[in-house]
Design an enzyme around this catalytic site. Structure first.
Site, short mmCIF file in Angstrom:
data_model
loop_
_atom_site.label_atom_id
_atom_site.label_comp_id
_atom_site.label_asym_id
_atom_site.label_seq_id
_atom_site.Cartn_x
_atom_site.Cartn_y
_atom_site.Cartn_z
N SER A 166 -51.05 2.26 -44.47
CA SER A 166 -50.00 2.53 -43.49
C SER A 166 -50.45 2.05 -42.12
O SER A 166 -50.80 0.87 -41.97
CB SER A 166 -49.66 4.02 -43.48
N THR A 167 -50.48 2.91 -41.14
CA THR A 167 -50.78 2.54 -39.77
C THR A 167 -52.11 1.79 -39.65
O THR A 167 -53.15 2.30 -40.04
CB THR A 167 -50.84 3.79 -38.87
N HIS A 192 -46.73 0.64 -45.76
CA HIS A 192 -45.54 1.21 -45.14
C HIS A 192 -44.96 0.23 -44.13
O HIS A 192 -45.59 -0.05 -43.10
CB HIS A 192 -45.88 2.52 -44.42
N MET A 286 -51.49 7.34 -41.16
CA MET A 286 -51.18 8.71 -40.79
C MET A 286 -50.62 9.46 -42.00
O MET A 286 -49.90 8.88 -42.81
CB MET A 286 -50.14 8.70 -39.67
#
Length: 343
Positions: A166-167, A192, A286
């Protein structure tokens, strides 16, 4: 208190974000500007924020130029908020490569209602950005001379690699794939990302690697020397076909762990259809998406790895996976591609 600065040439957008953040006890907008040039003057009075919310297309100076200058002088986490995301633009890809923490797809109409309807998600993006570490500069940002020369996928992979991130994951994934040896085992990745963006990300990776990189489509074969990127806005699953080969399927159902595509959806589908023929990685991000899924893969006897804290932009997903006993070992970015190359 998270200090936020908004740079967007639309007064409506700036007002809408201000309205959305008004009353949030732990977030304060310390300034706003219609472009980066005007913002520099305001910085002298209010100082730099903890998080920038930044548009890409603006007069006087575009967002990417500002992002480059920011990285060179005083890195600050940036959340890109742009209509270009819906076009799958190369600018959006470059923003993440240059260190933007995340991207919000800004609509061209009904802007005010959009920010209120998506308030919880946007607040999470700001929080994630404020917690991020901007210490990793991928070698893949450097110019590379890799001739594709009609790169082709190999035979079907009976043992493959599954990755969730993700991040901060865009930079990590780039650094990993540019260091893969030819004819590596097939790789499926759920990163993501918003819809309309993953195609450009796959194209970008395809231009800098010796692997065949594609955005996922129904019945795509998992094969050697091939990397499949989950399509934004839908979930990606894995299944076994009648010939015993592994393929991916796209499924459109509600978000899981607040994401679509979800890492847990990918990992859980592998648990059901594959068994113990997978090496799984959970990378920077996150939240906790993917943690329970990778634990199930480990319990089936698969090798599982989490990105270590030092190299994560946000040490959330791998931390949770490690805490619940879902990973065999935490590894650095270099170790990730070294492990894949030895399979």
């Amino acid at each position: 208190m998270i200090k936020v600065f908004i740079i967007d040439d639309s007064l409506l957008v700036r007002n809408s974000i201000n309205k959305m953040l008004k009353g949030e006890y732990n977030i304060k907008v310390i300034g706003e500007a219609p472009n980066p040039v005007d913002a520099f003057t305001i910085f002298k009075k209010v100082g730099l924020p903890d998080v920038f919310i930044l548009d890409i297309e603006m007069p006087k100076m575009d967002g990417l130029t500002f992002l480059k200058q920011l990285n060179e002088q005083n890195p600050v986490p940036v959340v890109i908020c742009s209509t270009l995301v819906s076009h799958g633009s190369t600018e959006a890809v470059d923003a993440l490569r240059l260190g933007a923490v995340s991207i919000i797809q800004k609509p061209k109409v009904n802007v005010g209602s959009f920010f209120m309807e998506q308030k919880e998600e946007l607040l999470e993006e700001i929080k994630a950005a404020s917690l991020s570490k901007l210490s990793f500069t991928p070698k893949s940002l450097q110019k590379r001379d890799i001739s594709q020369g009609g790169v082709k996928e190999g035979e079907a992979s009976k043992n493959f690699i599954a990755v969730g991130s993700s991040t901060g994951g865009v930079q990590v994934i780039e650094e990993v794939v540019v260091n893969l040896k030819p004819d590596h085992e097939g790789i499926v990745i759920t990163q993501h990302m918003p819809a309309g963006f993953t195609g450009s990300f796959a194209d970008r990776l395809n231009s800098i690697t010796r692997s065949k990189v594609v955005e996922a489509s129904d019945d795509e074969l998992i094969a050697k020397n091939k990397i499949i990127i989950a399509k934004g806005g839908v979930h990606m699953t894995v299944y076994k076909d009648n010939d015993g080969n592994y393929r991916v399927k796209l499924k459109d159902f509600p978000k899981v762990n607040s994401h679509k595509p979800s890492v847990n959806v990918l990992f859980n589908s592998i648990v059901k259809s594959v068994g113990d023929k997978v090496t799984a990685f959970i990378l920077t991000g996150m939240g906790d998406d993917g943690a329970t899924g990778i634990k199930k893969l480990k319990e089936l006897g698969n090798k599982t790895y989490g990105q270590n804290e030092n190299s994560c932009v946000v040490y959330g997903m791998p931390r949770t996976a490690n805490l619940i006993g879902g990973v065999d070992k935490e590894v650095s970015i270099n170790e990730i591609y070294e492990i894949i190359n030895k399979l």
